[in-house]
Design an enzyme around this catalytic site. Structure first.
Site, PDB file in Angstrom:
ATOM      1  N   ARG A  52     -14.711  85.097   5.296  1.00 14.68           N
ATOM      2  CA  ARG A  52     -13.994  84.033   6.279  1.00 14.68           C
ATOM      3  C   ARG A  52     -13.303  84.267   5.673  1.00 14.68           C
ATOM      4  NH1 ARG A  52     -17.077  79.688   1.760  1.00 14.68           N
ATOM      5  NH2 ARG A  52     -18.564  81.742   1.877  1.00 14.68           N
ATOM      6  N   LYS A  73     -19.548  91.461  -7.708  1.00 17.17           N
ATOM      7  CA  LYS A  73     -20.903  90.989  -7.894  1.00 17.17           C
ATOM      8  C   LYS A  73     -22.036  91.629  -9.008  1.00 17.17           C
ATOM      9  CE  LYS A  73     -21.272  91.223  -2.551  1.00 17.17           C
ATOM     10  NZ  LYS A  73     -21.555  89.247  -2.355  1.00 17.17           N
TER      11      LYS A  73
HETATM   12  N1  BES Z   1     -20.672  90.340   2.161  1.00 17.27           N
HETATM   13  C1  BES Z   1     -21.560  88.923   1.430  1.00 17.27           C
HETATM   14  C2  BES Z   1     -22.757  88.450   1.813  1.00 17.27           C
HETATM   15  C3  BES Z   1     -24.395  89.048   2.007  1.00 17.27           C
HETATM   16  C4  BES Z   1     -24.830  88.791   1.159  1.00 17.27           C
HETATM   17  C5  BES Z   1     -24.012  89.590   2.987  1.00 17.27           C
HETATM   18  C6  BES Z   1     -25.987  89.628   0.318  1.00 17.27           C
HETATM   19  C7  BES Z   1     -25.489  90.459   2.641  1.00 17.27           C
HETATM   20  C8  BES Z   1     -26.083  90.345   2.029  1.00 17.27           C
HETATM   21  C9  BES Z   1     -19.469  88.231   1.242  1.00 17.27           C
HETATM   22  O1  BES Z   1     -18.581  88.548   1.583  1.00 17.27           O
HETATM   23  C10 BES Z   1     -20.261  87.037   0.259  1.00 17.27           C
HETATM   24  O2  BES Z   1     -20.485  87.700  -0.899  1.00 17.27           O
HETATM   25  N2  BES Z   1     -20.616  85.727   0.148  1.00 17.27           N
HETATM   26  C11 BES Z   1     -20.110  85.248  -0.913  1.00 17.27           C
HETATM   27  C12 BES Z   1     -20.001  83.951  -0.657  1.00 17.27           C
HETATM   28  C13 BES Z   1     -19.816  82.898  -1.957  1.00 17.27           C
HETATM   29  C14 BES Z   1     -18.906  83.597  -3.337  1.00 17.27           C
HETATM   30  C15 BES Z   1     -19.241  81.366  -1.821  1.00 17.27           C
HETATM   31  C16 BES Z   1     -22.356  84.830  -1.666  1.00 17.27           C
HETATM   32  O3  BES Z   1     -22.857  84.944  -0.277  1.00 17.27           O
HETATM   33  O4  BES Z   1     -22.505  84.983  -2.860  1.00 17.27           O
HETATM   34 MN    MN Z   2     -17.811  88.533  -0.797  1.00  8.23          MN
END
Ligand code: BES
Ligand code: MN
Ligand code: ZN
Length: 499
Positions: A351, A276
């Site tokens: 997921r 991230k």
């Molecule tokens: N925990 C995150 C989602 C999230 C993002 C929650 C911001 C709260 C605030 C999740 O694990 C994630 O990283 N999802 C990705 C999915 C993508 C890689 C398809 C996302 O949202 O970028």
């Molecule tokens: Mn994630």
């Protein structure tokens, strides 16, 4: 915090703050407002006449009248009397206890009613609101402000039977939300999967639930390849946590139904090798908000009395880290149900955890399965921050959940589960990918991925990534993790079992 029902006149009760609800636009005062006005020789009439307080839902006024034993009096606007409902009462009580805390009042008396017509729902909402408004995450604050020690709901006449129990139930439900908020606010350093399991143990005990925690060896035996893969990169190993609350009384001659609630329990999400960006990564301590909602529900169960259903909480928990042991993009893993998954993005870890949990849930032959997860950033792109996404093929379950959320102020918006999204989650080298390369419809595709594992079950998925963090201070929630889903789940279960 101690919340009790007490019989006393408004004038006679000594306390740091006395809060009185005042409806908007009524020509004549009534109820507690009238009683206060009489006791104080018109303090309320004067405030209204000055025009600084109109009784609107967001109005408050602090006054220091003679004639009452309270140190100060807070007038809290209730909005139009015709629109007064549980939600408004909860928010008014929250407004009062928040102010009492800021003032360092020590004790709060809430005068919502003088009549003997006080009903259970009002009393419960007031108690719950008082607890919520007061909550602050202060575990690491050296100068933690003095908390309220006592909240009393004042009634002038003896309240009807059941009201005292409703007050206790409201306080329990409020405290359950606070517990979930504290968990989600706890830094990743202090809430690893093992520590989450320890917290679940306390909750399970109080809820009359049996707790089972699967460690790495147990998960290997069960074939939970997804939880294991996500957790592999951390020195803090993953856990699969099961809370099992048996039914108290099954319908005659029948096996009680099983309701399964699953919560994503990522105690910290760096994204793994699909790292991230640095901005805001610290928020990812709340990536276990789904699991906090499950624990909040279990902590609320004592307020629901006897349950004719078995309630099982499932928490797949892991820390998503970068290390030489971590899973990598391109890896292929195998879920508990045998499905193979090509990991195209290690940041789509939630997921994966839910895939194993749904597969495990299926073995329990549940009547209903609901999962909650801070699953996709795309959820807030789709809906903004005023609703969580609701995915389900089951219209009845979906409308039950939406109704529960409407009543508790945790709004859900129905999102589509179209087959095309599932097609987009097919892999060239395995059965599924965990993320496709395009970002459109991100939350829909995540839901479609989950649906593969939930097939044949009555299932709903709540993507709470849009709502689980409060950005602007509310009477009933300060900034930060807000335990979205706890009250919604409790309300839904209550409706389900009581009709
Ligand atoms: N925990 C995150 C989602 C999230 C993002 C929650 C911001 C709260 C605030 C999740 O694990 C994630 O990283 N999802 C990705 C999915 C993508 C890689 C398809 C996302 O949202 O970028
Ligand atoms: Mn994630
Ligand atoms: Zn995540």
């Amino acid at each position: 915090m101690d919340v009790t029902l007490r019989r006393s006149s408004l004038a006679a009760r000594a306390c740091g703050l006395l809060a009185v609800g005042v409806a908007e636009g009524s020509a004549r005062l009534s109820g507690a407002a009238l009683a206060l006005d009489l006791a104080t020789k018109g303090a309320l009439t004067r405030a209204l006449a000055a025009g600084d307080f109109k009784g609107r839902a967001s109005d408050v006024a602090l006054v220091y009248p003679e004639g009452v034993k309270a140190k100060r009096v807070l007038l809290v606007g209730l909005g139009p009397a015709a629109k007064l409902d549980e939600k408004r009462i909860r928010l008014a009580a929250a407004t009062a206890s928040r102010r009492a805390r800021e003032l360092g009042a020590g004790s709060l008396a809430l005068a919502l009613h003088t009549a003997a017509t006080l009903d259970d729902a009002t009393a419960q909402a007031a108690a719950e609101g008082a607890v919520l408004g007061h909550h602050r995450y202060a575990a690491y604050k050296s100068d933690a402000k003095s908390a309220l020690t006592r909240v009393e709901l004042l009634v002038e006449q003896a309240a009807p039977r059941g009201v005292a129990a409703a007050v206790r139930a409201g306080a329990i439900r409020g405290e359950a939300v606070c517990l979930a908020r504290d968990l989600a606010s706890t830094p990743g350093q202090d809430l690893t999967p093992i520590q989450l399991a320890a917290r679940a143990k306390d909750v399970a005990k109080r809820a009359g639930a049996k707790l089972t925690v699967f460690d790495v060896a147990a998960m290997e035996r069960l074939g939970m390849g997804c939880v294991l893969a996500v957790g592999r990169g951390s020195v803090n190993p993953p856990r699969f946590i099961v809370l099992d609350r048996p039914a108290d009384a099954a319908p005659r001659g029948k096996k009680p139904h099983t309701i399964v609630i699953i919560g994503k329990g990522v105690t910290f999400d760096t994204g793994g090798y699909s790292l991230k960006p640095r901005d805001g990564m610290g928020k990812m301590k709340y990536d276990m908000s789904g699991s906090a909602a499950v624990l909040g529900l279990f902590a609320s169960l004592p307020a629901l009395g006897k349950l004719p259903v078995r309630v099982v909480g499932l928490i797949p928990s892991a820390e998503n880290m970068v290390s030489d042991a971590a899973y990598k993009p391109g890896d292929v893993i195998r879920a508990i149900d045998g499905t193979t998954i090509e990991v195209t993005n290690t940041d789509a870890e939630g997921r994966l955890l839910l895939a194993d949990a749904l597969g495990y849930a299926k073995r329990l032959s549940p009547e209903t399965v609901i999962d909650l997860a801070t699953l996709t950033g795309a959820m807030a792109i789709a809906l903004g921050r005023h609703a969580a996404g609701l995915y389900s093929r089951d219209d009845l379950l979906a409308s039950e959940l939406q109704d529960a959320g409407e009543a508790t102020g945790e709004r859900l918006w129905r999102m589509p589960l179209w087959d095309e999204f599932r097609t987009e989650m097919r892999s060239e080298v395995a059965d599924l990918v965990n993320s496709d390369e395009k970002s459109e419809g991100g939350s829909n595709k995540a839901a479609a991925f989950l649906e593969h594992f939930a097939a044949d079950m009555h299932w709903a998925h709540l993507d709470i990534a849009s709502t689980a963090w409060t950005y602007t201070e509310r009477p009933d929630a300060s900034r930060g993790p807000n335990a979205f889903g706890v009250r919604l789940l409790t309300r839904w279960l209550e409706q389900r079992v009581r009709g």
